[in-house]
Design a protein around this motif. Structure first.
Motif, PDB file in Angstrom:
ATOM      1  N   TRP A 260       0.813  -1.218   0.000  1.00  0.00           N
ATOM      2  CA  TRP A 260       0.000   0.000   0.000  1.00  0.00           C
ATOM      3  C   TRP A 260       0.843   1.263   0.000  1.00  0.00           C
ATOM      4  O   TRP A 260       0.429   2.294  -0.496  1.00  0.00           O
ATOM      5  CB  TRP A 260      -0.929   0.006   1.208  1.00  0.00           C
ATOM      6  N   SER A 261       2.043   1.197   0.551  1.00  0.00           N
ATOM      7  CA  SER A 261       2.846   2.403   0.712  1.00  0.00           C
ATOM      8  C   SER A 261       3.122   3.091  -0.618  1.00  0.00           C
ATOM      9  O   SER A 261       3.139   4.309  -0.695  1.00  0.00           O
ATOM     10  CB  SER A 261       4.152   2.089   1.434  1.00  0.00           C
ATOM     11  N   GLY A 262       3.337   2.332  -1.670  1.00  0.00           N
ATOM     12  CA  GLY A 262       3.607   2.925  -2.965  1.00  0.00           C
ATOM     13  C   GLY A 262       2.427   3.696  -3.517  1.00  0.00           C
ATOM     14  O   GLY A 262       2.590   4.720  -4.171  1.00  0.00           O
ATOM     15  N   TYR A 263       1.245   3.225  -3.246  1.00  0.00           N
ATOM     16  CA  TYR A 263       0.046   3.896  -3.743  1.00  0.00           C
ATOM     17  C   TYR A 263      -0.075   5.294  -3.148  1.00  0.00           C
ATOM     18  O   TYR A 263      -0.466   6.230  -3.818  1.00  0.00           O
ATOM     19  CB  TYR A 263      -1.185   3.057  -3.410  1.00  0.00           C
ATOM     20  N   PHE A 264       0.260   5.413  -1.883  1.00  0.00           N
ATOM     21  CA  PHE A 264       0.128   6.688  -1.191  1.00  0.00           C
ATOM     22  C   PHE A 264       1.423   7.492  -1.159  1.00  0.00           C
ATOM     23  O   PHE A 264       1.446   8.582  -0.628  1.00  0.00           O
ATOM     24  CB  PHE A 264      -0.339   6.470   0.257  1.00  0.00           C
ATOM     25  N   ALA A 265       2.488   6.974  -1.753  1.00  0.00           N
ATOM     26  CA  ALA A 265       3.811   7.580  -1.627  1.00  0.00           C
ATOM     27  C   ALA A 265       3.864   9.070  -1.941  1.00  0.00           C
ATOM     28  O   ALA A 265       4.533   9.804  -1.241  1.00  0.00           O
ATOM     29  CB  ALA A 265       4.827   6.815  -2.467  1.00  0.00           C
ATOM     30  N   PRO A 266       3.193   9.588  -2.970  1.00  0.00           N
ATOM     31  CA  PRO A 266       3.350  11.011  -3.265  1.00  0.00           C
ATOM     32  C   PRO A 266       2.916  11.957  -2.154  1.00  0.00           C
ATOM     33  O   PRO A 266       3.305  13.103  -2.159  1.00  0.00           O
ATOM     34  CB  PRO A 266       2.490  11.209  -4.517  1.00  0.00           C
ATOM     35  N   VAL A 267       2.148  11.495  -1.173  1.00  0.00           N
ATOM     36  CA  VAL A 267       1.727  12.391  -0.102  1.00  0.00           C
ATOM     37  C   VAL A 267       2.702  12.385   1.074  1.00  0.00           C
ATOM     38  O   VAL A 267       2.529  13.141   2.000  1.00  0.00           O
ATOM     39  CB  VAL A 267       0.294  12.071   0.390  1.00  0.00           C
ATOM     40  N   PHE A 268       3.703  11.532   1.052  1.00  0.00           N
ATOM     41  CA  PHE A 268       4.646  11.452   2.157  1.00  0.00           C
ATOM     42  C   PHE A 268       5.705  12.539   2.049  1.00  0.00           C
ATOM     43  O   PHE A 268       6.085  12.956   0.956  1.00  0.00           O
ATOM     44  CB  PHE A 268       5.346  10.090   2.196  1.00  0.00           C
ATOM     45  N   ALA A 269       6.201  12.962   3.196  1.00  0.00           N
ATOM     46  CA  ALA A 269       7.334  13.887   3.242  1.00  0.00           C
ATOM     47  C   ALA A 269       8.554  13.175   2.651  1.00  0.00           C
ATOM     48  O   ALA A 269       8.635  11.946   2.689  1.00  0.00           O
ATOM     49  CB  ALA A 269       7.598  14.295   4.683  1.00  0.00           C
ATOM     50  N   PRO A 270       9.521  13.929   2.115  1.00  0.00           N
ATOM     51  CA  PRO A 270      10.684  13.294   1.479  1.00  0.00           C
ATOM     52  C   PRO A 270      11.413  12.276   2.376  1.00  0.00           C
ATOM     53  O   PRO A 270      11.820  11.223   1.891  1.00  0.00           O
ATOM     54  CB  PRO A 270      11.587  14.478   1.131  1.00  0.00           C
ATOM     55  N   ARG A 271      11.580  12.582   3.653  1.00  0.00           N
ATOM     56  CA  ARG A 271      12.269  11.629   4.541  1.00  0.00           C
ATOM     57  C   ARG A 271      11.510  10.314   4.613  1.00  0.00           C
ATOM     58  O   ARG A 271      12.082   9.228   4.535  1.00  0.00           O
ATOM     59  CB  ARG A 271      12.418  12.201   5.952  1.00  0.00           C
TER      60      ARG A 271
ATOM     61  N   GLY B 298      12.956   0.637   2.325  1.00  0.00           N
ATOM     62  CA  GLY B 298      12.378  -0.562   2.937  1.00  0.00           C
ATOM     63  C   GLY B 298      11.836  -1.525   1.903  1.00  0.00           C
ATOM     64  O   GLY B 298      11.992  -2.748   2.026  1.00  0.00           O
ATOM     65  N   GLU B 299      11.197  -0.997   0.872  1.00  0.00           N
ATOM     66  CA  GLU B 299      10.670  -1.841  -0.197  1.00  0.00           C
ATOM     67  C   GLU B 299      11.791  -2.552  -0.945  1.00  0.00           C
ATOM     68  O   GLU B 299      11.677  -3.728  -1.273  1.00  0.00           O
ATOM     69  CB  GLU B 299       9.818  -1.020  -1.160  1.00  0.00           C
ATOM     70  N   PHE B 300      12.874  -1.838  -1.224  1.00  0.00           N
ATOM     71  CA  PHE B 300      14.003  -2.483  -1.886  1.00  0.00           C
ATOM     72  C   PHE B 300      14.572  -3.593  -1.005  1.00  0.00           C
ATOM     73  O   PHE B 300      14.861  -4.683  -1.502  1.00  0.00           O
ATOM     74  CB  PHE B 300      15.107  -1.475  -2.227  1.00  0.00           C
ATOM     75  N   CYS B 301      14.727  -3.337   0.276  1.00  0.00           N
ATOM     76  CA  CYS B 301      15.245  -4.365   1.186  1.00  0.00           C
ATOM     77  C   CYS B 301      14.347  -5.598   1.150  1.00  0.00           C
ATOM     78  O   CYS B 301      14.834  -6.725   1.071  1.00  0.00           O
ATOM     79  CB  CYS B 301      15.353  -3.823   2.612  1.00  0.00           C
ATOM     80  N   LYS B 302      13.070  -5.365   1.211  1.00  0.00           N
ATOM     81  CA  LYS B 302      12.101  -6.465   1.200  1.00  0.00           C
ATOM     82  C   LYS B 302      12.213  -7.266  -0.096  1.00  0.00           C
ATOM     83  O   LYS B 302      12.288  -8.499  -0.065  1.00  0.00           O
ATOM     84  CB  LYS B 302      10.687  -5.905   1.366  1.00  0.00           C
ATOM     85  N   GLN B 303      12.268  -6.578  -1.227  1.00  0.00           N
ATOM     86  CA  GLN B 303      12.358  -7.261  -2.510  1.00  0.00           C
ATOM     87  C   GLN B 303      13.658  -8.029  -2.654  1.00  0.00           C
ATOM     88  O   GLN B 303      13.695  -9.112  -3.251  1.00  0.00           O
ATOM     89  CB  GLN B 303      12.220  -6.261  -3.658  1.00  0.00           C
ATOM     90  N   LEU B 304      14.736  -7.486  -2.119  1.00  0.00           N
ATOM     91  CA  LEU B 304      16.027  -8.137  -2.253  1.00  0.00           C
ATOM     92  C   LEU B 304      16.204  -9.327  -1.319  1.00  0.00           C
ATOM     93  O   LEU B 304      16.893 -10.295  -1.656  1.00  0.00           O
ATOM     94  CB  LEU B 304      17.157  -7.128  -2.004  1.00  0.00           C
ATOM     95  N   LEU B 305      15.574  -9.271  -0.150  1.00  0.00           N
ATOM     96  CA  LEU B 305      15.821 -10.293   0.865  1.00  0.00           C
ATOM     97  C   LEU B 305      14.780 -11.402   0.912  1.00  0.00           C
ATOM     98  O   LEU B 305      15.079 -12.509   1.328  1.00  0.00           O
ATOM     99  CB  LEU B 305      15.945  -9.647   2.242  1.00  0.00           C
TER     100      LEU B 305
END
Length: 167
Positions: free
Chosen positions: A137-148, A156-163
């Motif tokens: 879900w985080s990707g769907y809402f990503a544009p509303v998040f602050a840059p940090r 976190g998503e990359f870590c999850k996909q890689l591991l």
């Protein structure tokens, strides 16, 4: 904030370090750090630096672990990204995003002046991470998040996909 009590002599050490800061240029990050040794992570720039270093470092380590499943991992983040691309662990577009993460992490790791995700160049680079397809879900809402927060989510998503093993 830590609830540990300072050891004997720490207050005097803090005072000596504060005097030392008077001899340092005010624009250097070390100046801010030395003035705030009792709780260095209580301001936004410290939180930004912490996020950039920990999240970016986690991606770097995840790449290393994923590569080591099949071969020897290179020693540095740049070469790990390139090897992951060459062995098909990540696609070309993902490698570009990983290089953005690496560059953002490096800015925070090596900047002598205080810097934060609200810096225009960092903020702009972080916006580019919104294009990365994430699996939850985080990707769907990503544009509303602050840059940090966006940076941390994409890392976190990359870590999850890689591991995680492929489903």
């Amino acid at each position: 904030m830590s609830n540990r009590e300072p050891r004997s002599g720490h207050e005097a050490t803090f005072e000596r370090l504060k005097v030392l800061t008077q001899n340092l240029p005010a624009h250097l990050e070390i100046h801010r750090l030395l003035l705030n040794l009792g709780d260095p992570a209580n301001d936004e720039m410290s939180k930004d630096r912490y996020t950039a270093l920990i999240a970016g470092g986690s991606v770097d380590e995840s790449l290393k672990l994923a590569i080591e499943k099949t071969s020897v991992a290179p020693k540095n983040f740049f070469d790990r990204i390139e090897k992951a691309k060459n062995i098909g662990l990540v696609r070309d577009g993902q490698a570009i995003e990983l290089h953005k993460i690496r560059l953002i992490r490096n800015v925070f790791a090596h900047a002598l002046a205080p810097i934060g995700f609200d810096d225009p160049s960092i903020s702009e680079a972080t916006k580019g991470l919104w294009d990365h397809p994430v699996s939850s879900w985080s990707g769907y809402f990503a544009p509303v998040f602050a840059p940090r927060h966006q940076y941390a989510i994409v890392c976190g998503e990359f870590c999850k996909q890689l591991l995680l093993p492929p489903q």
